[in-house]
Design a protein around this motif. Structure first.
Motif, mmCIF file in Angstrom:
data_model
loop_
_atom_site.group_PDB
_atom_site.id
_atom_site.type_symbol
_atom_site.label_atom_id
_atom_site.label_comp_id
_atom_site.label_asym_id
_atom_site.label_seq_id
_atom_site.Cartn_x
_atom_site.Cartn_y
_atom_site.Cartn_z
ATOM 1 N N GLN A 16 -5.392 1.361 -3.214
ATOM 2 C CA GLN A 16 -4.645 2.294 -2.366
ATOM 3 C C GLN A 16 -3.768 1.534 -1.381
ATOM 4 O OE1 GLN A 16 -4.843 5.824 -2.720
ATOM 5 N NE2 GLN A 16 -2.974 5.621 -1.512
ATOM 6 N N ASP A 17 -4.286 0.462 -0.801
ATOM 7 C CA ASP A 17 -3.486 -0.362 0.112
ATOM 8 C C ASP A 17 -2.280 -0.961 -0.615
ATOM 9 O OD1 ASP A 17 -5.230 0.182 2.180
ATOM 10 O OD2 ASP A 17 -6.310 -1.743 2.020
ATOM 11 N N ASP A 64 0.192 1.865 -1.209
ATOM 12 C CA ASP A 64 0.876 2.269 0.025
ATOM 13 C C ASP A 64 1.936 1.258 0.455
ATOM 14 O OD1 ASP A 64 -0.661 4.552 0.107
ATOM 15 O OD2 ASP A 64 -2.106 3.741 1.561
ATOM 16 N N LYS A 89 6.098 1.803 -6.825
ATOM 17 C CA LYS A 89 5.031 2.813 -6.743
ATOM 18 C C LYS A 89 4.938 3.611 -8.030
ATOM 19 C CE LYS A 89 4.497 3.841 -1.860
ATOM 20 N NZ LYS A 89 4.594 4.830 -0.796
ATOM 21 N N GLU A 144 -2.516 9.611 -3.599
ATOM 22 C CA GLU A 144 -3.856 9.144 -3.220
ATOM 23 C C GLU A 144 -4.700 8.933 -4.480
ATOM 24 O OE1 GLU A 144 -5.085 8.598 -0.015
ATOM 25 O OE2 GLU A 144 -3.015 8.931 0.640
#
Length: 170
Positions: A105-106, A109, A116, A134
């Motif tokens: 997730q990091d 982000d 992405k 998410e």
């Protein structure tokens, strides 16, 4: 007569080299025979040593078995101990998966918009569920296996990673 002349024509250095080879071969054979006779003479002593240390290991395992039996009785039996060990491993796996998802997730982000999209596609191909950017943890709780409540020295050897047959073979 020609054969005698051929034997006499062999150079002394070749003849000496052949003798050296034969001498080395006989020395190796002699050393091997000495070792074999030594092992044969020490066979009884070796068997006594094996028997002694096997007896020591059996006594140590019996002591550990008795101590562990008392400990298992205090926590509700061997089956309960197995269940606790299994639950502990499941918790560790769940924490490991949570940590992996947090790291992913990091990464997601901090990625650029172009990266992405491709990263999300790769994650979905790998089996991850992603909703609104998410990563969803889809860890499913496992049902515990049916453990046996009978504790034996064989089970103790499995726990200690010891070969039971090595210690208790006849």
């Amino acid at each position: 007569m020609k054969s005698k002349n051929l034997v006499n024509k062999v150079s002394p250095s070749t003849y000496e080299a052949d003798l050296d080879k034969q001498l080395k071969m006989y020395k190796l054979k002699k050393d091997t025979l000495i070792k074999v006779t030594k092992y044969i003479k020490e066979k009884d002593q070796l068997q006594e040593s094996i028997s002694y240390w096997r007896n020591v290991a059996q006594k140590a395992l019996n002591y550990l078995y008795n101590e562990q039996s008392v400990q298992f009785a205090k926590i509700g039996g061997f089956k309960n101990w197995h269940l606790q060990q299994w639950e502990s491993k499941q918790r560790a796996l769940e924490l490991q998966q949570d940590e992996m998802i947090m790291n992913l997730q990091d990464t997601l982000d901090s990625a650029t918009d172009d990266a992405k999209e491709s990263f999300i596609e790769q994650l979905q191909e790998s089996g991850f569920n992603i909703e609104d950017g998410e990563i969803i943890n889809n860890y499913e709780e496992q049902t515990p296996p049916n453990f046996n409540d009978e504790f034996s020295i064989q089970e103790l050897c499995k726990i200690l990673n010891i070969d039971y047959n090595l210690i208790y073979s006849i």
